[in-house]
Write a protein that holds these residues in place. Structure first.
Motif, PDB file in Angstrom:
ATOM      1  N   ASP A  43       4.293   1.141 -10.456  1.00 33.46           N
ATOM      2  CA  ASP A  43       5.651   1.213  -9.919  1.00 33.46           C
ATOM      3  C   ASP A  43       6.645   1.173 -11.072  1.00 33.46           C
ATOM      4  O   ASP A  43       6.281   0.935 -12.221  1.00 33.46           O
ATOM      5  CB  ASP A  43       5.923   0.108  -8.892  1.00 33.46           C
ATOM      6  CG  ASP A  43       6.062  -1.282  -9.499  1.00 33.46           C
ATOM      7  OD1 ASP A  43       5.810  -1.457 -10.714  1.00 33.46           O
ATOM      8  OD2 ASP A  43       6.431  -2.209  -8.752  1.00 33.46           O
ATOM      9  N   TYR A  72       4.306  -2.795  -1.982  1.00 37.25           N
ATOM     10  CA  TYR A  72       4.365  -1.657  -1.058  1.00 37.25           C
ATOM     11  C   TYR A  72       3.803  -2.050   0.302  1.00 37.25           C
ATOM     12  O   TYR A  72       4.352  -1.694   1.346  1.00 37.25           O
ATOM     13  CB  TYR A  72       3.549  -0.487  -1.607  1.00 37.25           C
ATOM     14  CG  TYR A  72       4.078   0.154  -2.866  1.00 37.25           C
ATOM     15  CD1 TYR A  72       5.408   0.555  -2.991  1.00 37.25           C
ATOM     16  CD2 TYR A  72       3.223   0.400  -3.946  1.00 37.25           C
ATOM     17  CE1 TYR A  72       5.875   1.165  -4.151  1.00 37.25           C
ATOM     18  CE2 TYR A  72       3.672   1.016  -5.108  1.00 37.25           C
ATOM     19  CZ  TYR A  72       5.000   1.389  -5.211  1.00 37.25           C
ATOM     20  OH  TYR A  72       5.441   1.994  -6.354  1.00 37.25           O
ATOM     21  N   ILE A  80       5.684   5.618  -3.796  1.00 34.03           N
ATOM     22  CA  ILE A  80       4.679   5.123  -4.752  1.00 34.03           C
ATOM     23  C   ILE A  80       4.628   6.070  -5.943  1.00 34.03           C
ATOM     24  O   ILE A  80       4.245   7.234  -5.807  1.00 34.03           O
ATOM     25  CB  ILE A  80       3.298   5.016  -4.083  1.00 34.03           C
ATOM     26  CG1 ILE A  80       3.368   4.054  -2.891  1.00 34.03           C
ATOM     27  CG2 ILE A  80       2.246   4.550  -5.095  1.00 34.03           C
ATOM     28  CD1 ILE A  80       2.120   4.047  -2.034  1.00 34.03           C
TER      29      ILE A  80
END
Length: 256
Positions: free
Chosen positions: A76, A144, A210
């Motif tokens: 990330d 996430y 993502i």
């Protein structure tokens, strides 16, 4: 604990003369694709890329503490930003090299019927008395996953029934061994593990995109040469490298 791709590192023993390996620290979910890219690079150039895999958070902290790394690929933007703010990143070299999707998995051989992520009852029934494997909240896959579960209204039903791991591969392993009935991982992780099956895909809008940012680290952080490290980075983001990422199930990521 850091996990290294020893087979590639072993290709250039320390007692054999030659250029030093290029040290790449990478998110655990990239193991298969980066092993393939590193093997191709070794064949084509004779130069070893020595890869260390772990959760992005653990790797970023190791780099900040002075671990000898030439390149970093995170799962990330946040952990790359964190290193950048500490002056560890060659900012001009930073780029996104891949994207991914988030999925719910179950062990092969158990109920493989799809799970309706629009229903907390459906998820609860499939969990039964078991726990949901997730990556720890400090690593990207964990964040996430929590975002997706929260936005879908599922978080309150599972927050006290989690089996957290220090990386997404730790969560994958729990499901693969049948220790938990369900887990949240990347689609590429599920693809790499034959002992699990995807039972749901989280909607893209349920979590932040993502992305995998990559960058060369400041010269003092590694023992290899900057030009060689840059060549590896350029290969990852170039057409040939991108074709390998897609072959392993990664998606294209918007250019930063």
């Amino acid at each position: 604990m850091l996990l290294a791709a020893g087979v590639l590192a072993a290709c250039t023993p320390r007692d054999v003369a030659g250029p030093p390996p290029i040290d790449l620290f990478a998110a655990a979910s990239l193991r298969e694709v980066l092993d393939a890219l590193a093997a191709d690079y070794l064949t084509q150039t004779g130069r070893t890329v020595r890869i260390t895999y772990a959760g992005s958070a653990q790797l970023a902290r190791q780099i900040d503490q002075g671990a000898p790394a030439d390149l970093f690929v995170a799962a990330d933007e946040a952990w790359m930003d964190w290193l950048d703010a500490r002056g560890r990143v060659e900012r001009a070299t930073r780029r996104r090299v891949a994207g991914n999707t988030l999925v719910l998995i179950a062990p092969v051989g158990t109920d493989d019927a799809p799970v309706d992520l629009g229903s907390d009852v459906a998820l609860d029934e499939r969990l039964g008395d078991g726990r949901l494997a997730v990556a720890d909240a400090t690593v990207p896959a964990g964040r996430y996953g929590r975002q997706a579960l929260t936005r879908l209204g599922l978080w309150t039903g599972v927050e006290h029934r989690l089996a957290p791991g220090d990386s997404v591969r730790a969560a994958l392993a729990l499901v693969a061994r049948g220790e938990v009935p369900l887990g949240v991982v990347y689609a590429t992780d599920a693809r790499a593990e034959p002992r699990v099956r995807v039972v749901a895909t989280f909607p893209a809008g349920s979590h932040a995109p993502i992305v995998y940012p990559a960058a060369r680290l400041r010269r003092s952080q590694g023992g290899g040469d900057a030009a060689a490290a840059q060549a590896v980075l350029d290969r990852m983001s170039g057409a040939d490298g991108q074709a390998v990422f897609q072959r392993f199930g990664f998606t294209r990521s918007p250019v930063r």
